[in-house]
Design a protein around this motif. Structure first.
Motif, short mmCIF file in Angstrom:
data_model
loop_
_atom_site.label_atom_id
_atom_site.label_comp_id
_atom_site.label_asym_id
_atom_site.label_seq_id
_atom_site.Cartn_x
_atom_site.Cartn_y
_atom_site.Cartn_z
N LYS A 10 39.43 31.84 39.65
CA LYS A 10 40.00 33.01 40.32
C LYS A 10 41.31 32.74 41.05
CE LYS A 10 36.04 36.00 40.48
NZ LYS A 10 35.07 36.74 41.25
N GLU A 325 48.07 40.09 39.19
CA GLU A 325 47.51 41.36 39.69
C GLU A 325 46.55 41.98 38.69
OE1 GLU A 325 50.20 44.79 40.82
OE2 GLU A 325 51.39 43.06 41.50
N GLU A 328 43.30 40.05 38.64
CA GLU A 328 42.49 40.37 39.82
C GLU A 328 41.77 41.69 39.65
OE1 GLU A 328 44.66 40.20 43.61
OE2 GLU A 328 45.38 38.24 42.92
N LYS A 329 42.52 42.69 39.19
CA LYS A 329 41.93 44.03 39.02
C LYS A 329 40.82 44.01 37.98
CE LYS A 329 45.47 47.27 40.46
NZ LYS A 329 46.66 47.95 39.98
#
Ligand SMILES: [Zn+2]
Ligand SMILES: [Zn+2]
Length: 348
Positions: A10, A325, A328-329
């Protein structure tokens, strides 16, 4: 160069990274289009075997540099990445079963991939393309080859019936190949109506949402004893279990969904499989001899004659810098998507 680097579970960043120089027998691809694979997301969410790693194996671009001894005149040619790097020496490679190679590497998983401006590739790992093929269509060649390989493993023939479980990106590629190869009936299931709508657009005859209808009952009405070929592309254990009752006696089931390793199924599954004399076939990647295989040449031919529809499968486009981004989403289930195309050149 700029690259998107997986640095830990992550943890993914867009940053400067040394630009590769192609060594002997290698070429460098200047990346023009990148497609995000479910396996890239999985490596981000679940963690991976090595860090730092530039992810990405569904790519296309232009060969801008070649190393010593590269046999063909590759510079300036458009190409897609062939991500599997088999040893070509072991017993399985000699039989043409490259996916089962005993000592393989893989672009974007075991060595630097294509979430970058440039990637270094062995010359055998470029799939040369006509200049007129759009880069974003070319970036989707690899997932198409997996779907085509599944149908080859399932010995699919024109006039047969098929059920595709899961209308994610592989499922939608499978639907297209079933249409191209002349399926008599294509039934597709998915819990998302949006996915089913796209499935209809690319060739499904019947779509079923298991959260709304009894799939087994519907299939019985439509096909009697079941489909000739069932293709599992969800990776959900109870869906895997259901493949047996959806497939007609002596039919075939091909598995492409990665199942959760910490779960199990009751062995009634096997009893029913035996009673129906079914073949349960695993699929891993997309290769056959001569490397990389007919899956690749057939995909290119289907793209060039317009029968493979890639535009309908693309839901989003972002510049490469937005990749962290986007990951992450998706990791937080906040971006419903089909295929996402990233571009190293800012698209504004
Ligand atoms: Zn992939
Ligand atoms: Zn090998």
């Amino acid at each position: 160069m700029k690259a998107v680097v997986l640095e830990d579970q992550k943890v993914i960043t867009y940053k400067d990274f040394p630009t590769p120089e192609p060594g002997p027998g290698h070429v460098r691809l200047n990346i023009k289009a990148i497609s995000i694979c479910g396996s890239d997301i999985k490596r981000y969410v679940d963690g991976h075997r090595m860090y730092p790693l530039i992810l990405g194996h569904e790519n296309s671009g232009i060969i801008d540099r070649v190393g010593d001894g590269v046999s063909r005149n590759y510079a300036g040619k458009h190409a897609a990445i062939i991500p599997l790097v088999p040893c070509f020496e072991c017993e399985e490679c000699k039989r043409g079963f490259y996916s089962a190679c005993h000592s393989y590497s893989f672009i974007g998983s075991r060595q630097s991939g294509g979430f970058a401006e440039y990637v270094d590739l062995p010359e055998r790992n470029v799939f040369i393309l006509p200049d007129e093929l759009p880069f974003e269509h070319a970036a989707l060649i690899e997932p198409s080859t997996v779907a085509r390989h599944m149908l080859a493993l399932g010995d699919f023939r024109s006039g047969q019936t098929a059920i595709v479980l899961g209308a994610g990106s592989i499922g939608l590629m499978i639907v297209q190949w079933l249409r191209i190869l002349g399926a008599e009936k294509i039934i597709v299931t998915d819990i998302l109506d949006d996915n089913l709508q796209i499935a209809s657009k690319v060739g499904a005859h019947v779509t079923l949402n298991p959260s709304k209808v009894d799939v087994a009952k519907e299939v019985k009405t439509l096909l009697g004893n079941g489909a000739d070929l069932t293709l599992e592309a969800t990776g959900v254990p109870h869906v895997l279990e259901q493949t047996i009752s959806l497939t007609r006696p002596r039919g075939k089931i091909v598995l492409a969904g990665n199942q959760p390793l910490d779960q199990s199924l009751p062995l009634t599954f096997i009893e029913n499989l035996m009673r129906r004399e079914l073949s349960l076939i695993g699929c891993f990647m997309s290769y056959s001899a001569p490397f990389p295989g007919h899956e690749w040449t057939e995909t290119l031919a289907a793209l060039m004659n317009g029968s493979l529809d890639m535009d309908t499968l693309i839901s989003h486009r972002f510049p490469l810098s937005k990749a962290p981004e986007v990951f992450e989403k998706i990791g937080a289930h906040q971006l419903a998507h089909q295929k996402i195309i990233l571009s190293p050149e800012e698209v504004a």
